[in-house]
Design a protein around this motif. Structure first.
Motif, short mmCIF file in Angstrom:
data_model
loop_
_atom_site.label_atom_id
_atom_site.label_comp_id
_atom_site.label_asym_id
_atom_site.label_seq_id
_atom_site.Cartn_x
_atom_site.Cartn_y
_atom_site.Cartn_z
N GLU A 34 0.83 -1.21 0.00
CA GLU A 34 0.00 0.00 0.00
C GLU A 34 0.86 1.26 0.00
N LEU A 35 1.98 1.24 0.72
CA LEU A 35 2.88 2.40 0.70
C LEU A 35 3.40 2.64 -0.71
N VAL A 36 3.77 1.58 -1.40
CA VAL A 36 4.25 1.68 -2.78
C VAL A 36 3.15 2.24 -3.68
N LEU A 37 1.94 1.74 -3.53
CA LEU A 37 0.82 2.19 -4.36
C LEU A 37 0.52 3.67 -4.13
N ILE A 38 0.57 4.09 -2.88
CA ILE A 38 0.32 5.50 -2.56
C ILE A 38 1.45 6.36 -3.12
N ARG A 39 2.69 5.95 -2.90
CA ARG A 39 3.82 6.79 -3.32
C ARG A 39 3.85 6.98 -4.84
N ALA A 40 3.66 5.92 -5.60
CA ALA A 40 3.63 6.06 -7.06
C ALA A 40 2.48 6.98 -7.47
N SER A 41 1.34 6.83 -6.82
CA SER A 41 0.19 7.67 -7.14
C SER A 41 0.43 9.12 -6.79
N GLN A 42 1.16 9.38 -5.69
CA GLN A 42 1.54 10.75 -5.36
C GLN A 42 2.42 11.34 -6.45
N LEU A 43 3.42 10.57 -6.87
CA LEU A 43 4.34 11.06 -7.90
C LEU A 43 3.62 11.36 -9.21
N ASN A 44 2.64 10.54 -9.54
CA ASN A 44 1.88 10.72 -10.77
C ASN A 44 0.73 11.71 -10.63
N GLY A 45 0.39 12.08 -9.41
CA GLY A 45 -0.71 13.03 -9.18
C GLY A 45 -2.07 12.43 -9.44
N CYS A 46 -2.25 11.16 -9.07
CA CYS A 46 -3.52 10.47 -9.31
C CYS A 46 -4.39 10.51 -8.04
N ALA A 47 -5.28 11.49 -7.98
CA ALA A 47 -6.14 11.66 -6.81
C ALA A 47 -7.00 10.43 -6.56
N TYR A 48 -7.53 9.83 -7.63
CA TYR A 48 -8.39 8.65 -7.48
C TYR A 48 -7.63 7.54 -6.75
N CYS A 49 -6.40 7.26 -7.20
CA CYS A 49 -5.63 6.16 -6.61
C CYS A 49 -5.11 6.51 -5.22
N ILE A 50 -4.74 7.77 -5.00
CA ILE A 50 -4.33 8.18 -3.66
C ILE A 50 -5.48 7.99 -2.68
N HIS A 51 -6.66 8.41 -3.09
CA HIS A 51 -7.85 8.24 -2.25
C HIS A 51 -8.07 6.76 -1.92
N MET A 52 -8.04 5.92 -2.93
CA MET A 52 -8.29 4.49 -2.75
C MET A 52 -7.23 3.83 -1.85
N HIS A 53 -5.97 4.09 -2.13
CA HIS A 53 -4.92 3.36 -1.44
C HIS A 53 -4.62 3.90 -0.05
N THR A 54 -4.90 5.16 0.23
CA THR A 54 -4.77 5.62 1.61
C THR A 54 -5.87 4.98 2.46
N ARG A 55 -7.06 4.85 1.89
CA ARG A 55 -8.15 4.16 2.59
C ARG A 55 -7.78 2.70 2.84
#
Length: 153
Positions: free
Chosen positions: A36-57
């Motif tokens: 999950e940390l990996v998924l969030i970090r990549a999503s942060q770098l890419n600026g993907c709000a949808y994925c950041i929302h999903m993976h922080t949850r």
């Protein structure tokens, strides 16, 4: 923001295959919290709000703390992450930004110091998959679920 299209409606069979493959990757034996940390970090770098929302949850559901989620974008300066997590996050950044980094030998060596060959492949596939999802969600302007402030309180 308005979504451009729903890829699940436009191409349901191929999107189901992608979902199925992603589910297999998430259950591949790597720690759920690390994944999950990996998924969030990549999503942060890419600026993907949808994925950041999903993976922080999802991270919270796996017991991740708010503090570590908040500090993830500054993981290098925080003592809250293990050496294994740091190696995974370094590799995540190297591959997510591959056009800039070209996956340096030093980053690979740092990752390999904490991951077996098999785990290295699994981690790399997880990173590749979230980058694929980020591109789908950003490209089609997916909108993450919104909870009103009154409902959140």
């Amino acid at each position: 923001m308005k979504a451009r299209m729903n890829p699940f409606e436009a191409a349901p069979a191929v999107m189901k295959e992608l979902l199925d493959f992603g589910a297999k990757l998430k259950g591949n034996g790597l720690e759920a919290s690390l994944t999950e940390l990996v998924l969030i970090r990549a999503s942060q770098l890419n600026g993907c709000a949808y994925c950041i929302h999903m993976h922080t949850r999802d991270a919270r559901q796996h017991g991740e703390t708010e503090e570590r989620i908040y500090l993830l974008s500054a993981w290098r300066e925080s003592p809250l992450f293990t050496e294994r997590e740091r190696a995974a996050l370094l590799w995540t950044e190297a591959l997510t930004l591959v056009s800039q980094t070209h996956a340096p030998d030093a980053d690979y060596a740092a990752m390999r110091a904490h991951f077996s060959e098999e785990e290295s492949v699994k981690l790399t596939l997880v990173i590749g998959m979230i980058n694929t999802w980020n591109r789908i969600q950003i490209g089609f302007q997916a909108v993450h679920p919104v909870v009103s402030r009154s409902e959140a309180a």
